[in-house]
Enzyme design. Structure first.
Site, PDB file in Angstrom:
ATOM      1  N   LYS A  51       0.897  -1.098  -0.055  1.00  0.00           N
ATOM      2  CA  LYS A  51       0.037  -0.126  -0.013  1.00  0.00           C
ATOM      3  C   LYS A  51       1.007   1.293   0.030  1.00  0.00           C
ATOM      4  O   LYS A  51       1.897   1.089   0.454  1.00  0.00           O
ATOM      5  CB  LYS A  51      -0.880  -0.077   1.365  1.00  0.00           C
ATOM      6  CG  LYS A  51      -0.178  -0.088   2.607  1.00  0.00           C
ATOM      7  CD  LYS A  51      -1.011  -0.295   3.655  1.00  0.00           C
ATOM      8  CE  LYS A  51      -0.226  -0.231   5.111  1.00  0.00           C
ATOM      9  NZ  LYS A  51      -1.016  -0.986   6.284  1.00  0.00           N
ATOM     10  N   ARG A 149     -10.616  -0.485  15.025  1.00  0.00           N
ATOM     11  CA  ARG A 149     -10.630   0.100  13.831  1.00  0.00           C
ATOM     12  C   ARG A 149     -11.744  -0.383  12.978  1.00  0.00           C
ATOM     13  O   ARG A 149     -12.908   0.135  12.346  1.00  0.00           O
ATOM     14  CB  ARG A 149      -9.586   0.484  13.047  1.00  0.00           C
ATOM     15  CG  ARG A 149      -8.515   1.135  13.827  1.00  0.00           C
ATOM     16  CD  ARG A 149      -7.073   1.713  13.175  1.00  0.00           C
ATOM     17  NE  ARG A 149      -6.852   0.637  12.072  1.00  0.00           N
ATOM     18  CZ  ARG A 149      -5.656   0.600  11.442  1.00  0.00           C
ATOM     19  NH1 ARG A 149      -4.802   1.859  11.414  1.00  0.00           N
ATOM     20  NH2 ARG A 149      -5.068  -0.389  10.776  1.00  0.00           N
ATOM     21  N   TYR A 278      14.039  31.635   4.810  1.00  0.00           N
ATOM     22  CA  TYR A 278      12.797  32.200   5.458  1.00  0.00           C
ATOM     23  C   TYR A 278      12.871  32.435   6.833  1.00  0.00           C
ATOM     24  O   TYR A 278      13.352  31.605   7.442  1.00  0.00           O
ATOM     25  CB  TYR A 278      11.637  31.123   5.170  1.00  0.00           C
ATOM     26  CG  TYR A 278      11.220  31.420   3.558  1.00  0.00           C
ATOM     27  CD1 TYR A 278      10.625  32.597   3.256  1.00  0.00           C
ATOM     28  CD2 TYR A 278      11.018  30.138   3.024  1.00  0.00           C
ATOM     29  CE1 TYR A 278      10.201  32.610   1.823  1.00  0.00           C
ATOM     30  CE2 TYR A 278      10.667  30.187   1.583  1.00  0.00           C
ATOM     31  CZ  TYR A 278      10.308  31.274   1.046  1.00  0.00           C
ATOM     32  OH  TYR A 278       9.719  31.264  -0.206  1.00  0.00           O
ATOM     33  N   MET A 325       9.831  24.834   0.758  1.00  0.00           N
ATOM     34  CA  MET A 325       9.095  23.918   0.102  1.00  0.00           C
ATOM     35  C   MET A 325      10.110  23.052  -1.044  1.00  0.00           C
ATOM     36  O   MET A 325       9.890  22.037  -1.092  1.00  0.00           O
ATOM     37  CB  MET A 325       8.069  24.840  -0.795  1.00  0.00           C
ATOM     38  CG  MET A 325       6.992  23.844  -1.201  1.00  0.00           C
ATOM     39  SD  MET A 325       5.774  24.527  -2.158  1.00  0.00           S
ATOM     40  CE  MET A 325       4.783  25.408  -0.851  1.00  0.00           C
TER      41      MET A 325
END
Ligand SMILES: *Cc1c(COP(=O)(O)O)cnc(C)c1O
Length: 385
Positions: A51, A149, A278, A325
């Site tokens: 997955k 769950r 930043y 980023m």
């Protein structure tokens, strides 16, 4: 290592080149899976959990290696993940780990998937769908043994068993549960879950209801709870060469499959008193050489400031300022002869130094699973030997 020729070629897997990338070693993957396979007694199957792109490694390359060691099936979380495995040509059984929606049943049929219904409404609807369409849905019953769950409750067998016995189309080929904590030293809750599961199996046996293959273990359970292996183990993380915890059992020869690399984009010699990035989170106390590495939190790197290390020129060098980023800054003053284009290792080995996924997990204040699953699709993945 990609050179200019590879940058233009198929090694980029159809992607345009980028100066930050992941490297997946197919050989290490095969070796890890072989070790896992050989630890299992004959008769215990291996289900390869792929997955979330096999936790960022690429579902296809992991599934291929699993197939190569004789895995008995694959497991994913979403229909899209399953469809991509089918498109890539995998014919192995595919177990869906999530409870299906009624609107998804058609795709289970189309892609020949094993459903994991964990509630009566789903099981009944799937059966009705099968009866109406002349199709026999494949199912592994998911049992809730305390994680709460998904799954049919262990202490509610009398509620759901009559429905299982009345099924007209559904074929129950398996029954399973999932550990809430299998990889820590304290195994008491795992043992309790295991006992509850045994109780369910006994109740079914007592009335002659066969449920096919029984399975419970993830990587932690596979390593530390051999009494829980049953007929099949579901292994994700360990195949990638990563241990689910610091304390679980170690296997000789298991090694990390993934490296994360980049090239220095620019070098900025700065004077004492100058800042970087930043928020001006870093101020140089003396003249420094700052290397800018072209990746950031949009790639899944933790958004830390003045924390963490990467490898350049065989040295561990510190991150300075805030991770942005698409850029992070490192202090390479101590790296002799450092140049633009030099290789940076964010995860993996360079010379004698290693950055482990646990190191990034610490920076992210999270676990290895989260770091790996958080690696973004914008990073090209190169598959090596
Ligand atoms: C993800 C998952 C696994 C695999 O767990 P690992 O710790 O990565 O081996 C096994 N079973 C279920 C139900 C899962 O959701």
């Amino acid at each position: 290592m990609p050179d200019d020729e590879n940058m233009a070629g198929m090694r980029w897997g159809g992607r345009l080149p980028r100066s930050s990338w992941l490297e997946v070693s197919a050989g290490v993957l095969r070796s890890n899976l072989g070790i896992i396979r050989s630890e299992l007694p004959a008769g215990v199957g291996l289900l390869s959990v792929v997955k979330a792109e096999a936790y960022g490694h690429g579902a296809e390359v992991v599934a291929r290696a699993a197939e190569g060691v004789g895995a008995s099936g694959l497991a994913v979380a979403t229909l899209d993940e399953a469809a991509r495995l089918r498109q890539a040509g995998f014919r192995l059984p595919v177990l869906m780990l999530m409870n299906p929606l009624e609107s998804e049943f058609e795709w289970y049929r189309e892609l020949d998937l094993i459903a994991s219904p964990g509630q009566l409404t789903t099981l009944e609807a799937l059966d009705a769908f099968g009866v109406a369409g002349g199709w026999r849905p494949k199912v592994h019953l998911k049992i809730n043994t305390g994680m709460n769950r998904y799954g049919f409750r262990w202490d509610g067998v009398s509620d759901w068993l009559p429905v299982v016995r009345r099924l007209g189309a559904v074929r129950v080929g398996g029954i399973y549960s999932h550990f809430a904590m299998s990889d820590e030293l304290d195994k008491s809750f795992a043992e309790l879950q295991l006992a509850r599961f045994s109780g369910v199996l006994e109740a079914l046996e007592a009335v002659g209801v066969g449920c096919g293959v029984r399975h419970f273990c993830n990587s932690g359970g596979f390593l530390d709870l051999p009494q829980a292996h049953h007929d099949l183990v579901r292994v994700g993380l360990l195949a990638l060469g990563i241990y689910p915890s610091r304390v679980c059992r170690r296997l000789e020869g298991i090694a990390p499959v993934l490296s994360w690399k980049a090239r220095i984009a620019t070098l900025q010699p700065i004077a004492a008193g100058e800042v970087v990035g930043y928020g001006m989170r870093y101020t140089a106390e003396s003249p420094r050489v700052i290397g800018i590495v072209p990746l950031g939190y949009a790639d899944g790197f933790p958004r830390v400031r003045n924390e963490g290390e990467v490898l350049v020129g065989g040295c561990r060098v510190p991150l300075v300022g805030s991770v942005a980023m698409d850029a992070l800054a490192v202090d390479v003053t101590a790296v002799r002869g450092v140049r633009v284009g030099d290789e940076v290792v964010l995860l993996g080995r360079q010379g004698d130094e290693v950055v482990g996924v646990e190191d990034l997990a610490r920076l992210k204040r999270s676990v290895s699973y989260d770091v790996l699953a958080g690696l973004r699709g914008r990073l090209p993945r190169l598959i090596g030997a």
